[in-house]
Design an enzyme around this catalytic site. Structure first.
Site, PDB file in Angstrom:
ATOM      1  N   ILE A  67       0.823  -1.220   0.000  1.00 43.06           N
ATOM      2  CA  ILE A  67       0.000   0.000   0.000  1.00 43.06           C
ATOM      3  C   ILE A  67       0.856   1.269   0.000  1.00 43.06           C
ATOM      4  O   ILE A  67       0.396   2.337  -0.412  1.00 43.06           O
ATOM      5  CB  ILE A  67      -0.964  -0.030   1.211  1.00 43.06           C
ATOM      6  CG1 ILE A  67      -2.216   0.785   0.944  1.00 43.06           C
ATOM      7  CG2 ILE A  67      -0.285   0.396   2.491  1.00 43.06           C
ATOM      8  CD1 ILE A  67      -3.316   0.565   1.978  1.00 43.06           C
TER       9      ILE A  67
ATOM     10  N   HIS B 226       5.815 -11.944   5.619  1.00 40.29           N
ATOM     11  CA  HIS B 226       5.693 -11.455   4.243  1.00 40.29           C
ATOM     12  C   HIS B 226       7.077 -11.164   3.686  1.00 40.29           C
ATOM     13  O   HIS B 226       7.916 -10.574   4.369  1.00 40.29           O
ATOM     14  CB  HIS B 226       4.824 -10.198   4.169  1.00 40.29           C
ATOM     15  CG  HIS B 226       5.206  -9.138   5.155  1.00 40.29           C
ATOM     16  ND1 HIS B 226       4.842  -9.188   6.478  1.00 40.29           N
ATOM     17  CD2 HIS B 226       5.931  -7.994   5.015  1.00 40.29           C
ATOM     18  CE1 HIS B 226       5.331  -8.145   7.117  1.00 40.29           C
ATOM     19  NE2 HIS B 226       5.996  -7.390   6.249  1.00 40.29           N
TER      20      HIS B 226
HETATM   21  P1  5GP Z   1       6.912  -4.697   7.583  1.00 45.76           P
HETATM   22  O1  5GP Z   1       7.363  -3.385   8.149  1.00 45.76           O
HETATM   23  O2  5GP Z   1       6.073  -5.475   8.572  1.00 45.76           O
HETATM   24  O3  5GP Z   1       8.039  -5.518   7.000  1.00 45.76           O
HETATM   25  O4  5GP Z   1       6.025  -4.331   6.334  1.00 45.76           O
HETATM   26  C1  5GP Z   1       4.638  -4.159   6.380  1.00 45.76           C
HETATM   27  C2  5GP Z   1       4.242  -3.623   5.025  1.00 45.76           C
HETATM   28  O5  5GP Z   1       2.840  -3.745   4.896  1.00 45.76           O
HETATM   29  C3  5GP Z   1       4.581  -2.138   4.827  1.00 45.76           C
HETATM   30  O6  5GP Z   1       5.456  -2.010   3.706  1.00 45.76           O
HETATM   31  C4  5GP Z   1       3.217  -1.479   4.590  1.00 45.76           C
HETATM   32  O7  5GP Z   1       3.247  -0.456   3.601  1.00 45.76           O
HETATM   33  C5  5GP Z   1       2.348  -2.658   4.165  1.00 45.76           C
HETATM   34  N1  5GP Z   1       0.946  -2.521   4.505  1.00 45.76           N
HETATM   35  C6  5GP Z   1       0.429  -2.115   5.708  1.00 45.76           C
HETATM   36  N2  5GP Z   1      -0.911  -2.143   5.670  1.00 45.76           N
HETATM   37  C7  5GP Z   1      -1.256  -2.584   4.419  1.00 45.76           C
HETATM   38  C8  5GP Z   1      -2.532  -2.814   3.779  1.00 45.76           C
HETATM   39  O8  5GP Z   1      -3.615  -2.649   4.336  1.00 45.76           O
HETATM   40  N3  5GP Z   1      -2.475  -3.244   2.480  1.00 45.76           N
HETATM   41  C9  5GP Z   1      -1.297  -3.458   1.820  1.00 45.76           C
HETATM   42  N4  5GP Z   1      -1.368  -3.882   0.555  1.00 45.76           N
HETATM   43  N5  5GP Z   1      -0.099  -3.252   2.405  1.00 45.76           N
HETATM   44  C10 5GP Z   1      -0.072  -2.822   3.683  1.00 45.76           C
END
Ligand code: 5GP
Ligand code: ZN
Length: 120
Positions: A33, A102
């Site tokens: 997102i 992820h």
């Molecule tokens: P992390 O910091 O956990 O490695 O990455 C989480 C990722 O999830 C971030 O890059 C953020 O932009 C993405 N993200 C958070 N909420 C959403 C959402 O509702 N939809 C999508 N497609 N991505 C999300």
């Protein structure tokens, strides 16, 4: 964790919309997102695991399927020639914000140094 409280489980369930670019029986790939590169796709197992260490320990075959989906998306997005980055932020020091494992697939431009600064 109750998976109804997990953002990415809710995306898998179709309760929260996402731009899906590839789906297999066990994995889902959708656009981040808040993209940090021209191509920024998140690749997850549909089953809930908190992080890559838990996934690798609990189901190494599924971990391999996540990698295979990431590679297929990299090919579809035209990233194989110039290359890409695949990373799993894990835990507090890794900056993980969503605790459903992820892989970030990043590409489409030179991505710069692997880390923002020298931590040594
Ligand atoms: P992390 O910091 O956990 O490695 O990455 C989480 C990722 O999830 C971030 O890059 C953020 O932009 C993405 N993200 C958070 N909420 C959403 C959402 O509702 N939809 C999508 N497609 N991505 C999300
Ligand atoms: Zn989940």
């Amino acid at each position: 964790m109750n998976t109804t409280d997990c953002l990415f489980c809710r995306i898998v369930a179709g309760e929260i919309p996402a731009t899906v670019v590839r789906e297999t029986r066990t994995t889902l790939a959708f656009r981040d997102i808040g993209p940090k590169a021209p191509v920024h796709v998140l690749v997850i197992p549909k089953e809930h695991y908190a992080d890559v260490a838990t996934l690798a320990e609990g189901d190494p075959g599924l971990a391999g399927e996540v990698l295979a989906t990431a590679a297929a998306v990299a090919e579809e997005e035209g990233l194989l020639g110039d290359g890409f980055r695949l990373l799993f932020n894990t835990g507090a020091y890794g900056g993980q914000e969503v605790f459903h494992v992820h892989a970030h697939l990043l590409g489409g431009a030179p991505l710069g140094p692997m880390l923002a600064g020298n931590l040594s």
